[in-house]
Design a protein around this motif. Structure first.
Motif, PDB file in Angstrom:
ATOM      1  N   TYR A  51       4.890   1.176   2.073  1.00 45.87           N
ATOM      2  CA  TYR A  51       4.451   1.842   1.095  1.00 45.87           C
ATOM      3  C   TYR A  51       3.342   1.569   0.249  1.00 45.87           C
ATOM      4  CZ  TYR A  51       9.373   3.446   1.854  1.00 45.87           C
ATOM      5  OH  TYR A  51      10.400   4.056   2.317  1.00 45.87           O
ATOM      6  N   LEU A  52       2.649   2.520  -0.455  1.00 43.34           N
ATOM      7  CA  LEU A  52       1.509   2.285  -1.276  1.00 43.34           C
ATOM      8  C   LEU A  52       1.750   2.312  -2.889  1.00 43.34           C
ATOM      9  CD1 LEU A  52      -1.371   3.545   0.881  1.00 43.34           C
ATOM     10  CD2 LEU A  52      -0.481   1.462   0.936  1.00 43.34           C
ATOM     11  N   SER A  53       1.144   1.717  -3.647  1.00 44.34           N
ATOM     12  CA  SER A  53       1.319   1.914  -5.192  1.00 44.34           C
ATOM     13  C   SER A  53       0.028   2.376  -5.614  1.00 44.34           C
ATOM     14  CB  SER A  53       1.661   0.547  -5.850  1.00 44.34           C
ATOM     15  OG  SER A  53       1.739   0.444  -7.172  1.00 44.34           O
ATOM     16  N   CYS A  54       0.192   3.602  -6.294  1.00 43.44           N
ATOM     17  CA  CYS A  54      -1.059   4.033  -6.856  1.00 43.44           C
ATOM     18  C   CYS A  54      -0.961   3.444  -8.433  1.00 43.44           C
ATOM     19  CB  CYS A  54      -1.048   5.556  -6.847  1.00 43.44           C
ATOM     20  SG  CYS A  54      -1.200   6.231  -5.108  1.00 43.44           S
ATOM     21  N   ASP A  55      -1.988   3.129  -9.035  1.00 35.09           N
ATOM     22  CA  ASP A  55      -1.932   2.470 -10.231  1.00 35.09           C
ATOM     23  C   ASP A  55      -3.273   2.777 -10.782  1.00 35.09           C
ATOM     24  OD1 ASP A  55       0.438   0.932 -10.270  1.00 35.09           O
ATOM     25  OD2 ASP A  55      -0.322  -0.034  -8.396  1.00 35.09           O
ATOM     26  N   ARG A  81      -8.310  -0.900  -1.746  1.00 35.73           N
ATOM     27  CA  ARG A  81      -7.049  -1.880  -1.385  1.00 35.73           C
ATOM     28  C   ARG A  81      -6.228  -1.767  -2.834  1.00 35.73           C
ATOM     29  NH1 ARG A  81      -6.761  -6.371   1.483  1.00 35.73           N
ATOM     30  NH2 ARG A  81      -5.693  -7.828  -0.208  1.00 35.73           N
ATOM     31  N   GLY A  82      -4.904  -2.315  -2.558  1.00 38.72           N
ATOM     32  CA  GLY A  82      -3.708  -2.073  -3.634  1.00 38.72           C
ATOM     33  C   GLY A  82      -2.687  -3.171  -3.410  1.00 38.72           C
ATOM     34  N   LEU A  83      -1.672  -2.645  -4.003  1.00 37.90           N
ATOM     35  CA  LEU A  83      -0.405  -3.329  -3.787  1.00 37.90           C
ATOM     36  C   LEU A  83       0.532  -2.205  -2.981  1.00 37.90           C
ATOM     37  CD1 LEU A  83       0.297  -4.803  -7.305  1.00 37.90           C
ATOM     38  CD2 LEU A  83      -0.405  -5.881  -5.457  1.00 37.90           C
ATOM     39  N   GLY A  84       1.497  -3.006  -2.096  1.00 36.12           N
ATOM     40  CA  GLY A  84       2.460  -2.037  -1.511  1.00 36.12           C
ATOM     41  C   GLY A  84       3.386  -2.918  -0.688  1.00 36.12           C
ATOM     42  N   VAL A  85       4.299  -2.127   0.297  1.00 35.31           N
ATOM     43  CA  VAL A  85       5.178  -2.826   1.018  1.00 35.31           C
ATOM     44  C   VAL A  85       4.827  -2.867   2.371  1.00 35.31           C
ATOM     45  CG1 VAL A  85       7.685  -2.830   1.547  1.00 35.31           C
ATOM     46  CG2 VAL A  85       6.995  -2.063  -0.794  1.00 35.31           C
ATOM     47  N   LEU A  86       4.995  -3.947   2.994  1.00 28.75           N
ATOM     48  CA  LEU A  86       4.494  -4.279   4.212  1.00 28.75           C
ATOM     49  C   LEU A  86       5.712  -4.827   5.240  1.00 28.75           C
ATOM     50  CD1 LEU A  86       2.327  -5.933   2.332  1.00 28.75           C
ATOM     51  CD2 LEU A  86       1.154  -5.513   4.123  1.00 28.75           C
ATOM     52  N   TRP A 103       5.979  -7.847  -0.213  1.00 22.87           N
ATOM     53  CA  TRP A 103       5.174  -6.801  -0.985  1.00 22.87           C
ATOM     54  C   TRP A 103       4.104  -7.915  -1.647  1.00 22.87           C
ATOM     55  CZ3 TRP A 103       4.357  -6.852  -6.115  1.00 22.87           C
ATOM     56  CH2 TRP A 103       5.010  -7.729  -6.919  1.00 22.87           C
ATOM     57  N   GLY A 104       2.833  -6.901  -1.944  1.00 26.50           N
ATOM     58  CA  GLY A 104       1.800  -7.585  -2.271  1.00 26.50           C
ATOM     59  C   GLY A 104       0.267  -6.885  -1.957  1.00 26.50           C
ATOM     60  N   GLN A 124      13.739 -10.198  -0.792  1.00 26.15           N
ATOM     61  CA  GLN A 124      14.976 -10.983  -0.340  1.00 26.15           C
ATOM     62  C   GLN A 124      16.008  -9.770  -0.400  1.00 26.15           C
ATOM     63  OE1 GLN A 124      14.668 -13.969   0.480  1.00 26.15           O
ATOM     64  NE2 GLN A 124      12.816 -14.607  -0.450  1.00 26.15           N
ATOM     65  N   TYR A 125      15.935  -8.929  -1.349  1.00 29.03           N
ATOM     66  CA  TYR A 125      16.898  -8.055  -1.589  1.00 29.03           C
ATOM     67  C   TYR A 125      16.571  -6.616  -1.151  1.00 29.03           C
ATOM     68  CZ  TYR A 125      20.321  -5.577  -4.496  1.00 29.03           C
ATOM     69  OH  TYR A 125      21.420  -4.606  -4.653  1.00 29.03           O
ATOM     70  N   THR A 126      17.243  -6.260  -0.295  1.00 23.15           N
ATOM     71  CA  THR A 126      17.018  -4.986   0.302  1.00 23.15           C
ATOM     72  C   THR A 126      17.916  -3.824   0.438  1.00 23.15           C
ATOM     73  OG1 THR A 126      17.891  -5.798   2.431  1.00 23.15           O
ATOM     74  CG2 THR A 126      15.631  -6.125   2.193  1.00 23.15           C
ATOM     75  N   ASP A 127      18.948  -3.917  -0.617  1.00 27.36           N
ATOM     76  CA  ASP A 127      19.878  -2.891  -0.841  1.00 27.36           C
ATOM     77  C   ASP A 127      19.365  -2.027  -1.987  1.00 27.36           C
ATOM     78  OD1 ASP A 127      22.321  -1.682  -0.353  1.00 27.36           O
ATOM     79  OD2 ASP A 127      23.564  -2.890  -1.746  1.00 27.36           O
ATOM     80  N   VAL A 128      18.263  -1.753  -1.818  1.00 28.16           N
ATOM     81  CA  VAL A 128      17.537  -0.720  -2.660  1.00 28.16           C
ATOM     82  C   VAL A 128      16.442  -0.105  -1.901  1.00 28.16           C
ATOM     83  CG1 VAL A 128      17.824  -1.684  -4.982  1.00 28.16           C
ATOM     84  CG2 VAL A 128      15.731  -2.326  -3.597  1.00 28.16           C
ATOM     85  N   PRO A 129      15.966   1.261  -2.353  1.00 27.25           N
ATOM     86  CA  PRO A 129      14.741   1.561  -1.730  1.00 27.25           C
ATOM     87  C   PRO A 129      13.550   0.866  -1.579  1.00 27.25           C
ATOM     88  CG  PRO A 129      15.675   3.493  -3.090  1.00 27.25           C
ATOM     89  CD  PRO A 129      16.527   2.387  -3.354  1.00 27.25           C
ATOM     90  N   LEU A 130      13.111   0.321  -0.470  1.00 25.73           N
ATOM     91  CA  LEU A 130      12.070  -0.521  -0.421  1.00 25.73           C
ATOM     92  C   LEU A 130      10.703  -0.037  -1.100  1.00 25.73           C
ATOM     93  CD1 LEU A 130      11.934  -1.499   3.464  1.00 25.73           C
ATOM     94  CD2 LEU A 130      12.568  -3.006   1.499  1.00 25.73           C
ATOM     95  N   SER A 131      10.421   1.239  -1.363  1.00 27.94           N
ATOM     96  CA  SER A 131       9.494   1.601  -2.234  1.00 27.94           C
ATOM     97  C   SER A 131       9.590   0.910  -3.733  1.00 27.94           C
ATOM     98  CB  SER A 131       9.454   3.195  -2.547  1.00 27.94           C
ATOM     99  OG  SER A 131      10.740   3.654  -2.843  1.00 27.94           O
ATOM    100  N   TYR A 132      10.716   0.655  -4.149  1.00 23.83           N
ATOM    101  CA  TYR A 132      10.969   0.086  -5.404  1.00 23.83           C
ATOM    102  C   TYR A 132      10.147  -1.256  -5.752  1.00 23.83           C
ATOM    103  CZ  TYR A 132      15.149   2.902  -6.918  1.00 23.83           C
ATOM    104  OH  TYR A 132      15.872   3.708  -7.380  1.00 23.83           O
ATOM    105  N   TYR A 133       9.664  -1.800  -4.408  1.00 22.08           N
ATOM    106  CA  TYR A 133       8.779  -2.893  -4.638  1.00 22.08           C
ATOM    107  C   TYR A 133       7.380  -2.737  -4.853  1.00 22.08           C
ATOM    108  CZ  TYR A 133      12.584  -6.056  -3.438  1.00 22.08           C
ATOM    109  OH  TYR A 133      13.859  -6.702  -3.384  1.00 22.08           O
ATOM    110  N   THR A 134       7.158  -1.281  -5.066  1.00 23.33           N
ATOM    111  CA  THR A 134       5.562  -0.902  -5.579  1.00 23.33           C
ATOM    112  C   THR A 134       6.033  -0.677  -7.141  1.00 23.33           C
ATOM    113  OG1 THR A 134       6.122   1.369  -5.312  1.00 23.33           O
ATOM    114  CG2 THR A 134       5.255   0.209  -3.300  1.00 23.33           C
ATOM    115  N   GLY A 135       7.094  -0.739  -7.621  1.00 24.54           N
ATOM    116  CA  GLY A 135       7.156  -0.397  -8.916  1.00 24.54           C
ATOM    117  C   GLY A 135       8.218  -1.377  -9.730  1.00 24.54           C
TER     118      GLY A 135
END
Lengths: 346, 346
Positions: A51-55, A81-86, A103-104, A124-135
């Motif tokens: 996932y990529l974050s658009c900021d 370059r940006g932030l995202g989940v890998l 993420w980073g 560490q915590y994956t019981d949410v949509p992973l995309s949440y780590y972009t936001g």
């Protein structure tokens, strides 16, 4: 022998003036990548990018040179370059192992071979949509948290106004303010977003600024006794109207001024004398000064998400080929909620 | 039977737009006053008025209505009101006695019969020119003190820029900053004032802003590594240039914006995005929120005056008939140092 695959990338093509355009970037599959770590080199990770974050701040990297800029420009011919989940596919780095989610900072491409792992956080915590780590579980969340709690000095009962309120940061600021016992009004640029603010995010009131002829009068209607806290995301005419409506000893946290970034010359702000008349504090901040608060923030936000006490809306564009449009759409308010690009869902 | 004498007054004649003019006031000797307290009424003082303070904020009282104003307009047909030094000729008030010297709010007239003594401070220390209580030992001094020490959060070695630096407040801010171990540069509007800043007030550098074509470049020359603290007295173009030259985490204390008060529409400030880029804090203040610090300030400032460690320049207009010109002159920078009107020297 490991597979060599095409590696789709979003390449930065032109420095910009004014509004960024999708054509300032090009999506290409010319590059390839070998899905294997080079032998005899330590400290590398091979990632699949999810996932990529658009900021909005990314526009600062698309200009050739900006006086006082805090961040380097993108390199022509190289990926955005940006932030995202890998997801880590393989690792010769002692801190990461195959299968880790992180993420980073990352390149806008399908796969990366990363030498500099600075700024990558392990998820560490994956019981949410992973995309949440972009936001909400990443920079936007921390921005809303430190901006509201540290910069705005909120008190229970304060009146709070948030502009660009349905965006990644605004939607969280409004909810943090409600949880703090404040009266909260938000502005946004479509009726759909206004509905979200009132019916999903629990703002007390919300309005579509494009429908309002006289923002000063609008703010007087929603804040007959004035505004204690303004969380500034837009700048321009809105800021001028807000300044006229602040209460004595009010605070303005300046997070962004998205209405101004694409103008050749910013609109001037005319009502700064209210800083004196009303003894206001106006303070700009960057989340990068506040990374140390991330663990504290996670401790606060995770239970709220788990207990369903916080709502969060994402606008997910599917596929790297749609990333340029997604990024550019931020500046016309096309996104509803946090703008994300999904390259792959894992 | 007590003497009835003419009581010269400066009467407020017209609400203003734009620059105040001397003709917005009229000096008259039509009124008389009996130099005796009325019988059987307690709580009054009869005063002879000695020195008047001319202050930029007084313009706010000359406009009919200003949204968000913190202070009432002057009353048409009544004397101008301001701060000044008074001598008690007679008193039926338990806290004042004949011969007391006081400073505080007063009418612009030779003699006053005062019912409301709120805001009058008794002058204890008289081994200085009494006119100092209109400035360094009054509001201007306290303004400089709280503005610099409380709002600017100064540290030794900080780089400090002061605009309108030879004025009542600016000259003190610069000296407080030097005493604090800061590097200090001031701007003013004549070469005579620039000389004062360098040779009398001990600023490290000073410049005449009217001689500078590109204020941005000027500030870069004096602050190659940027400005930590800006003490804002003028607003407008200077503020825009300063914003481009602030250092990360800089502070701007907004004391006044005298260049803007007389404009129909203020010049817009275009560079507020630097608040974010440089994480700046910009804070307006009014000395009236800080009266409680006056005793602490006096304890600090009196020894400095006694030991000759602080310089102070006044521009004294002689006679009430010159008061309108003196007040109006503030807005064209005619005064060199604190503008005072001497009605009588005791």
């Amino acid at each position: 022998m490991a597979e060599v695959v095409p590696n789709k990338q979003v390449i930065f093509k032109d420095y910009i003036n004014g509004y960024p355009k999708a054509s300032n970037m090009v999506v290409t599959s010319d590059s390839t990548i070998r899905l294997e770590l080079p032998k005899n080199v330590d400290g590398l990770i091979l990632t699949k990018n999810l996932y990529l974050s658009c900021d909005p701040y990314m526009r600062n990297r698309m200009v050739k040179f900006m006086e006082g800029n805090y961040i380097d420009s993108f390199t022509l011919g190289s990926p955005i370059r940006g932030l995202g989940v890998l997801k880590v596919l393989d690792s010769s780095h002692p801190e990461f192992k195959k299968g880790d989610l992180v993420w980073g900072p990352l390149n806008w491409e399908e796969y990366s071979l990363i030498k500099d792992t600075k700024g990558l956080f392990k998820i560490q915590y994956t019981d949410v949509p992973l995309s949440y780590y972009t936001g909400i579980l990443g920079m936007a969340g921390l921005t809303a948290y430190v901006g509201f709690h540290d910069i705005c000095s909120p008190k229970k009962g304060d009146t709070v106004f948030v502009s660009a309120a349905s965006g990644a940061v605004g939607q969280l600021v409004g909810q943090f303010a409600k949880l703090h016992g404040c009266y909260v009004v938000g502005s946004a640029g479509t009726n759909e977003k206004v509905d979200l603010l009132k019916n999903k995010f629990g703002f007390d009131e919300a309005f579509n600024y494009k429908d309002e002829k006289d923002l000063n009068a609008t703010l007087k209607r929603y804040f007959p006794d004035g505004i204690d806290i303004y969380f500034e995301n837009v700048g321009g005419k809105m800021l001028d109207a807000v300044l006229c409506n602040m209460r004595v000893h009010g605070r303005i946290a300046v997070c962004g001024m998205i209405s101004q970034y694409n103008l050749d010359k910013p609109e001037g702000t005319s009502n700064l004398a209210f800083l004196i008349l009303k003894r206001l504090r106006m303070e700009g901040f960057l989340v990068s000064d506040h990374y140390h608060s991330y663990p504290k923030y996670m401790k606060m936000i995770l239970p709220l998400i788990q207990e369903g006490k916080i709502a969060y809306v994402e606008d997910i564009a599917e596929g790297l080929e749609n990333a340029p449009d997604a990024l550019v759409g931020l500046f016309s308010g096309k996104n509803v909620g946090k703008q994300v690009v999904a390259i792959a869902h894992e």
